[in-house]
Design an enzyme around this catalytic site. Structure first.
Site, PDB file in Angstrom:
ATOM      1  N   HIS A 120       0.809  -1.220   0.000  1.00 35.63           N
ATOM      2  CA  HIS A 120       0.000   0.000   0.000  1.00 35.63           C
ATOM      3  C   HIS A 120       0.842   1.270   0.000  1.00 35.63           C
ATOM      4  CE1 HIS A 120      -2.307  -3.239   2.085  1.00 35.63           C
ATOM      5  NE2 HIS A 120      -3.146  -2.924   1.115  1.00 35.63           N
ATOM      6  N   CYS A 177      -6.323   0.984 -10.390  1.00 33.76           N
ATOM      7  CA  CYS A 177      -5.461  -0.002 -11.043  1.00 33.76           C
ATOM      8  C   CYS A 177      -6.254  -0.926 -11.957  1.00 33.76           C
ATOM      9  CB  CYS A 177      -4.668  -0.781 -10.001  1.00 33.76           C
ATOM     10  SG  CYS A 177      -5.467  -2.253  -9.362  1.00 33.76           S
ATOM     11  N   CYS A 207       3.334  -1.306  -4.319  1.00 34.17           N
ATOM     12  CA  CYS A 207       2.893  -1.627  -5.678  1.00 34.17           C
ATOM     13  C   CYS A 207       3.334  -0.509  -6.623  1.00 34.17           C
ATOM     14  CB  CYS A 207       1.373  -1.773  -5.710  1.00 34.17           C
ATOM     15  SG  CYS A 207       0.718  -1.963  -7.390  1.00 34.17           S
ATOM     16  N   GLU A 251      -2.986   3.260   2.055  1.00 38.57           N
ATOM     17  CA  GLU A 251      -2.562   3.855   0.785  1.00 38.57           C
ATOM     18  C   GLU A 251      -2.796   5.367   0.778  1.00 38.57           C
ATOM     19  OE1 GLU A 251      -3.800   3.918  -3.894  1.00 38.57           O
ATOM     20  OE2 GLU A 251      -4.146   2.027  -2.820  1.00 38.57           O
ATOM     21  N   SER A 292     -10.070  -2.979   0.805  1.00 40.72           N
ATOM     22  CA  SER A 292     -10.896  -1.983   0.126  1.00 40.72           C
ATOM     23  C   SER A 292     -11.457  -2.516  -1.184  1.00 40.72           C
ATOM     24  CB  SER A 292     -10.068  -0.719  -0.136  1.00 40.72           C
ATOM     25  OG  SER A 292     -10.807   0.227  -0.874  1.00 40.72           O
ATOM     26  N   HIS A 337      -7.148   4.718   5.284  1.00 39.03           N
ATOM     27  CA  HIS A 337      -6.583   3.606   4.520  1.00 39.03           C
ATOM     28  C   HIS A 337      -5.086   3.841   4.355  1.00 39.03           C
ATOM     29  CE1 HIS A 337      -5.684   0.919   1.134  1.00 39.03           C
ATOM     30  NE2 HIS A 337      -6.774   0.254   1.479  1.00 39.03           N
TER      31      HIS A 337
END
EC number: 1.17.7.4
Length: 329
Positions: free
Chosen positions: A83, A203, A105, A135, A232, A133
């Protein structure tokens, strides 16, 4: 199962693609390679991916998951999750003389770089995502003075910017495509000069799995999404299935969590899984359903996926030696 007879045809529609995306596959293999290369323990900041089974499996192999960098002993190896993390976390790791492996990622890294670039040009950045979250925390940390979080269309009314001619939107990579575009439309109504990112932030795997679950929802009375409750993209798939017309949709980590009452009157079950879910868990659900008369499995293919990512560059170096050298300084 009320209303069903022995001759009622029962089937499972199995989504393809489903399960592991390239970023998750890379992150999980990175932990396994680090353990193989350097031995246990390898510390991982936050869950490497949001899946209970994956985390538990890696823990058994010697990975130790921590919430904060200061939980990692000085001179150890620490891996950052898929993340991503904020620059302050890299600084904390350097202060503690930790050897780091960055398993972020590459598609998340792309959003980080966009945030840095737009902040350097003094844009206000509207980050569409979910508060708290990992990310979102990582991306926000790249340009905290320029980023405002927008948590869905209902949040747009509260957004203000310094200069309406210099505003851009970015997004968390694992959101619902439809809800994100609804938020973008609301933002564009408020800020007509809103700039879009040069390429889609959501993504490819998230989009592909949502398209697939929409296809399942056309024919299934029940959609089962295999995934964890802190994932998520898995949560979004349940929402997408319901929005696409599925009468019922549920999220489960394991087959044992399925309630048999869900099957009452159901002839067609749609089955898919989130981007951090190994296929062994889906196989378990297929077996569970077969034991209850849903033995006919039909694959519903909506896309081909061939994307792969190389392992983090740090795994090509001797990190144990680096960690010892850092701690000796």
């Amino acid at each position: 199962m009320e209303g069903m007879t022995a001759t009622t045809a029962r089937r499972v529609l199995l989504a393809a693609p489903r399960g592991y995306c390239a970023g998750v596959d890379r992150a999980v293999i990175a932990v396994e390679k680090a353990l193989e290369q350097y031995g246990a323990p390898v510390y991982v900041r936050h869950e490497i991916v949001h899946n209970k089974y994956v985390v538990q499996t890696l823990e058994k192999k010697g990975a130790i998951f921590v919430e904060r960098t200061d939980e990692v002993p000085e001179g150890s190896i620490v891996m950052f999750s898929a993340h991503g993390v904020a620059p302050t976390v890299h600084a904390e790791a350097a202060e503690r003389r930790l050897a780091t492996i960055d398993a972020t990622c590459p598609l998340v890294t792309k959003v980080h770089k966009e945030a840095v670039r737009y902040a350097a040009d003094d844009y206000d950045i509207l980050l569409i995502g979910h508060e708290g979250h990992e990310e979102v925390i990582g991306t926000s940390g790249e340009a905290p003075d320029h980023i405002t979080l927008v948590d869905g269309p209902e949040d747009v009314a509260n957004v203000s910017v310094r200069d309406e001619s210099k505003v851009v939107w970015l997004s968390q990579t694992t959101l619902s495509v439809d809800e994100t575009m609804e938020t973008v439309d609301a933002l564009k109504s408020k800020f007509p000069n809103l700039l879009s990112p040069p390429s889609d932030d959501i993504c490819y795997a998230t989009q592909n799995r949502q398209i697939a679950v929409k296809k399942l929802a056309e024919d299934a009375e029940l959609v089962i999404v295999v995934g964890s409750k802190n994932s998520s993209n898995s949560i979004r798939m349940v929402e997408v299935a319901l929005d696409a017309g599925a009468p019922a949709a549920h999220l489960v980590d394991f087959a044992s969590e399925i309630d048999e009452a869900w099957l009452e009157g159901v002839t067609t079950v749609g089955l898919t899984s989130g981007a951090s879910v190994p296929d062994v868990l889906v196989d378990g659900v297929i077996e569970w359903l077969a034991e209850r008369g849903y033995g006919d499995v039909e694959t519903v293919k909506t896309a081909d996926e061939s994307i792969t990512f190389s392992l983090p560059k740090e795994l090509r170096r001797d990190l144990r030696a680096e960690a010892a050298e850092l701690s000796a300084k």
